[in-house]
Design a protein around this motif. Sequence first.
Motif, PDB file in Angstrom:
ATOM      1  N   ASP A   5      71.824  35.053  16.078  1.00  0.00           N
ATOM      2  CA  ASP A   5      71.810  36.334  17.445  1.00  0.00           C
ATOM      3  C   ASP A   5      72.936  36.159  18.104  1.00  0.00           C
ATOM      4  N   PHE A   6      73.754  35.289  16.959  1.00  0.00           N
ATOM      5  CA  PHE A   6      75.239  35.154  18.185  1.00  0.00           C
ATOM      6  C   PHE A   6      75.225  34.739  19.978  1.00  0.00           C
ATOM      7  N   MET A   7      74.477  34.109  20.021  1.00  0.00           N
ATOM      8  CA  MET A   7      73.743  33.213  21.569  1.00  0.00           C
ATOM      9  C   MET A   7      74.144  31.948  21.673  1.00  0.00           C
ATOM     10  N   SER A  18      82.059  25.689  22.654  1.00  0.00           N
ATOM     11  CA  SER A  18      82.277  26.400  22.746  1.00  0.00           C
ATOM     12  C   SER A  18      81.945  28.254  22.786  1.00  0.00           C
ATOM     13  N   THR A  19      82.069  28.878  22.007  1.00  0.00           N
ATOM     14  CA  THR A  19      82.136  30.564  22.097  1.00  0.00           C
ATOM     15  C   THR A  19      82.760  30.321  20.927  1.00  0.00           C
ATOM     16  N   ILE A  20      82.194  31.966  20.581  1.00  0.00           N
ATOM     17  CA  ILE A  20      83.012  31.985  19.327  1.00  0.00           C
ATOM     18  C   ILE A  20      84.082  32.185  19.179  1.00  0.00           C
ATOM     19  N   GLU A  21      84.818  33.486  19.966  1.00  0.00           N
ATOM     20  CA  GLU A  21      86.170  33.809  19.868  1.00  0.00           C
ATOM     21  C   GLU A  21      86.440  33.071  20.843  1.00  0.00           C
ATOM     22  N   PHE A  22      87.720  32.864  20.629  1.00  0.00           N
ATOM     23  CA  PHE A  22      88.859  32.116  21.547  1.00  0.00           C
ATOM     24  C   PHE A  22      88.770  32.277  23.027  1.00  0.00           C
ATOM     25  N   SER A  60      80.610  24.137  18.260  1.00  0.00           N
ATOM     26  CA  SER A  60      79.710  24.641  18.064  1.00  0.00           C
ATOM     27  C   SER A  60      80.038  25.760  19.555  1.00  0.00           C
ATOM     28  N   LYS A  61      78.876  26.464  19.671  1.00  0.00           N
ATOM     29  CA  LYS A  61      78.309  27.227  20.239  1.00  0.00           C
ATOM     30  C   LYS A  61      76.547  27.210  21.218  1.00  0.00           C
ATOM     31  N   PRO A  62      76.635  27.198  22.367  1.00  0.00           N
ATOM     32  CA  PRO A  62      77.221  25.989  22.919  1.00  0.00           C
ATOM     33  C   PRO A  62      77.884  24.541  22.404  1.00  0.00           C
ATOM     34  N   ALA A  68      93.475  41.520  19.824  1.00  0.00           N
ATOM     35  CA  ALA A  68      93.911  40.956  21.127  1.00  0.00           C
ATOM     36  C   ALA A  68      93.390  39.496  21.788  1.00  0.00           C
ATOM     37  N   ILE A  69      91.983  39.293  21.548  1.00  0.00           N
ATOM     38  CA  ILE A  69      91.058  38.446  21.797  1.00  0.00           C
ATOM     39  C   ILE A  69      91.698  37.243  20.816  1.00  0.00           C
ATOM     40  N   ARG A  70      92.294  36.971  20.091  1.00  0.00           N
ATOM     41  CA  ARG A  70      92.450  36.418  18.851  1.00  0.00           C
ATOM     42  C   ARG A  70      93.967  35.807  18.858  1.00  0.00           C
ATOM     43  N   VAL A  71      94.485  36.464  19.602  1.00  0.00           N
ATOM     44  CA  VAL A  71      96.251  36.393  19.584  1.00  0.00           C
ATOM     45  C   VAL A  71      96.164  35.277  20.901  1.00  0.00           C
ATOM     46  N   HIS A  86      80.556  41.181   9.043  1.00  0.00           N
ATOM     47  CA  HIS A  86      81.166  40.713   9.681  1.00  0.00           C
ATOM     48  C   HIS A  86      81.020  41.292  11.201  1.00  0.00           C
ATOM     49  N   PRO A  87      80.427  41.034  12.794  1.00  0.00           N
ATOM     50  CA  PRO A  87      80.978  41.545  13.176  1.00  0.00           C
ATOM     51  C   PRO A  87      82.663  41.120  14.601  1.00  0.00           C
ATOM     52  N   PHE A  88      83.171  42.117  14.780  1.00  0.00           N
ATOM     53  CA  PHE A  88      84.000  42.930  15.020  1.00  0.00           C
ATOM     54  C   PHE A  88      83.927  42.488  16.816  1.00  0.00           C
ATOM     55  N   PRO A  89      84.587  42.098  17.567  1.00  0.00           N
ATOM     56  CA  PRO A  89      85.077  42.165  19.344  1.00  0.00           C
ATOM     57  C   PRO A  89      85.702  43.643  19.429  1.00  0.00           C
ATOM     58  N   GLY A  90      85.265  44.636  20.616  1.00  0.00           N
ATOM     59  CA  GLY A  90      85.622  46.156  21.047  1.00  0.00           C
ATOM     60  C   GLY A  90      87.647  45.238  20.813  1.00  0.00           C
ATOM     61  N   PRO A  91      87.788  43.745  21.826  1.00  0.00           N
ATOM     62  CA  PRO A  91      89.475  43.966  21.891  1.00  0.00           C
ATOM     63  C   PRO A  91      90.266  42.967  20.881  1.00  0.00           C
ATOM     64  N   GLY A  92      89.630  43.649  19.660  1.00  0.00           N
ATOM     65  CA  GLY A  92      89.354  43.386  18.853  1.00  0.00           C
ATOM     66  C   GLY A  92      90.923  41.871  18.440  1.00  0.00           C
ATOM     67  N   LYS A 111      92.929  41.267  29.411  1.00  0.00           N
ATOM     68  CA  LYS A 111      92.863  42.035  28.314  1.00  0.00           C
ATOM     69  C   LYS A 111      92.070  42.800  27.766  1.00  0.00           C
ATOM     70  N   ARG A 112      91.157  41.852  28.382  1.00  0.00           N
ATOM     71  CA  ARG A 112      89.601  43.060  27.718  1.00  0.00           C
ATOM     72  C   ARG A 112      89.979  43.844  28.874  1.00  0.00           C
ATOM     73  N   LYS A 113      89.534  44.097  30.032  1.00  0.00           N
ATOM     74  CA  LYS A 113      89.883  45.268  31.055  1.00  0.00           C
ATOM     75  C   LYS A 113      90.757  46.165  30.480  1.00  0.00           C
ATOM     76  N   SER A 119      78.393  33.741   9.613  1.00  0.00           N
ATOM     77  CA  SER A 119      77.767  34.895  10.114  1.00  0.00           C
ATOM     78  C   SER A 119      79.026  35.552  10.433  1.00  0.00           C
ATOM     79  N   GLN A 120      79.639  34.916  11.046  1.00  0.00           N
ATOM     80  CA  GLN A 120      81.545  35.935  11.540  1.00  0.00           C
ATOM     81  C   GLN A 120      82.622  34.663  11.498  1.00  0.00           C
ATOM     82  N   ALA A 121      83.861  35.201  10.536  1.00  0.00           N
ATOM     83  CA  ALA A 121      85.312  33.944  10.302  1.00  0.00           C
ATOM     84  C   ALA A 121      86.485  34.896  10.328  1.00  0.00           C
TER      85      ALA A 121
END
Length: 522
Positions: A476-478, A517-521, A513-515, A406-409, A398-404, A296-298, A442-444
């Motif tokens: 820092d989202f790390m 897990s990651t922030i996105e699914f 929590s991360k780690p 699509a990585i939350r469905v 809040h930050p929003f990932p480039g793949p939007g 999906k990301r690619k 920070s992000q929801a």
Amino acid sequence: TVLILDFGSQYSHLITRRVREAGVYCELLPCTQKIADLKFKPKGIILSGSPFSITDEGAPHVDPAVFDLGVPILGICYGLQEIARNLGGETSLAVKREYGHAELHLHPQEGHHSAAFLKDLPSPTNVWMSHGDHLESPPQDFVVIGSTATSEYAAVAHKDRPIYGIQFHPEVTHSVDGTILLRNFVIGICKCDASWTMSSFIDKELERIRTLVGPTGSVIGAVSGGVDSTVAAVLMKRAIGDRFHAVLVDNGVMRLNECAQVKKTLADNLGINLTVADAADLFLGRLKGVTDPERKRKIIGNTFIEVFEAESHKIDAMTRERGEGAIEWLLQGTLYPDVIESISFKGPSATIKSHHNVGGLLEDMRLKLIEPLRELFKDEVRALGTLLDIPDDLVWRHPFPGPGIAIRVLGEVTPSQVEIARLADNIYIEEIKKAGLYRQISQAYAALLPVRSVGVMGDQRTYEQVIALRAVESQDFMTADWFQMPYDVLKRISNRIINEVKGVNRVLYDVSSKPPSTIEFE
Ligand code: XMP
């Protein structure tokens, strides 16, 4: 400018951050920087910590010319050993790991220059230690100005020259008075003005952009509605007006009404010369049947580049036709943490990471890169956004990932699934804002899980989908902690989503929590 030479410590960027907070402009460069090649004359130098032991074979060292510049020097941890190694005569080092809090007791020296360095610092003060090596004896010609129970020479100063070494890390917040010490060094000792503010940055940057682009050059850049690309776009607009061309790619997986809202804010309210490329069908068509997150990301990444490039060529042809000259520059909203990441000293094999994700354009159209935010940290970008009259809800978004979305469905991304995730997310964010919690988080976002579960509505059995709510706090989202959402807020959100979003009969809250897990699914 204060120069920070980086020996690869995980805290190096924090030194930069703290010095900036004191209102002093500083730059971080790798410790291998040759002093003769510097493009500016620093008013002071800070040597960072390092993961190396100074006695390691292949341990990094500074250009000895640092010590001939005649400017004040502060060595932190490894930086202190490096000073001792260069100026200290016979210094012996002992290796003893020390990690954690320590009490620093000051030893003020009557009539000595270190008084200005230690000004306003209480004694004792709590400091943070994280080191392997430590000095067994003070370097020759140095006086001891502070010690802890385990480090007799925790702070030293040259007897005549403004050269200081400290074993602890003033840049981390665990060193409670560390900011005072760094401020004393850059303002009291290096005599820098505390004049680094965002309003001075705006004037300087507008001038720099105008000079760089010249009286006829044009610039193109992608905008997303996020704070970085918006601030960069507004700066360009202020500098060169409509010779800046912004492109918003509608990839079909943005948030509810997002495309229309971004268009309204950027074009109508902020007056930016904006083209919207409606490519939703193209993206969704290519995502059909795809469930693997990396695929999906690619697909989204590559399609974005393709659409943006095609749009750039169209705009270029149009401006040439109008006799306005070709597009010569590509705008990127690169921030300082990315720059640091790419130039930091990483040991013998320094890796340079390139940050352009529309690299093809740089080659085919021979575009040059322009990065007005590359000196700034995220909170500085936000301050700048406010000064540039960008609305608060955009500045604090809040930050929003480039793949939007699509990585939350999770699973296959179809228009109807995207719609469910969008509606649920919109309710979630609305309620968080109503509860006054948006800025604490920070992000929801809401994710749509690829499972069905049984429920009951009225007298009917339902068999529908599940929404997972994610909210994290992060510097820092790390790393990130899940946010402790009040139960009453969760209750309202869950009721609304189940009642208002067709196809959903269950809502879950993510407590990972991360780690690990990651922030996105995905
Ligand atoms: P993770 O899921 O890795 O996310 O913990 C960390 C941060 O990065 C964002 N993120 C992305 N941003 N393109 C982006 O522009 C991406 O592909 C991407 N993946 C994750 C995520 O939203 C979070 O803020």
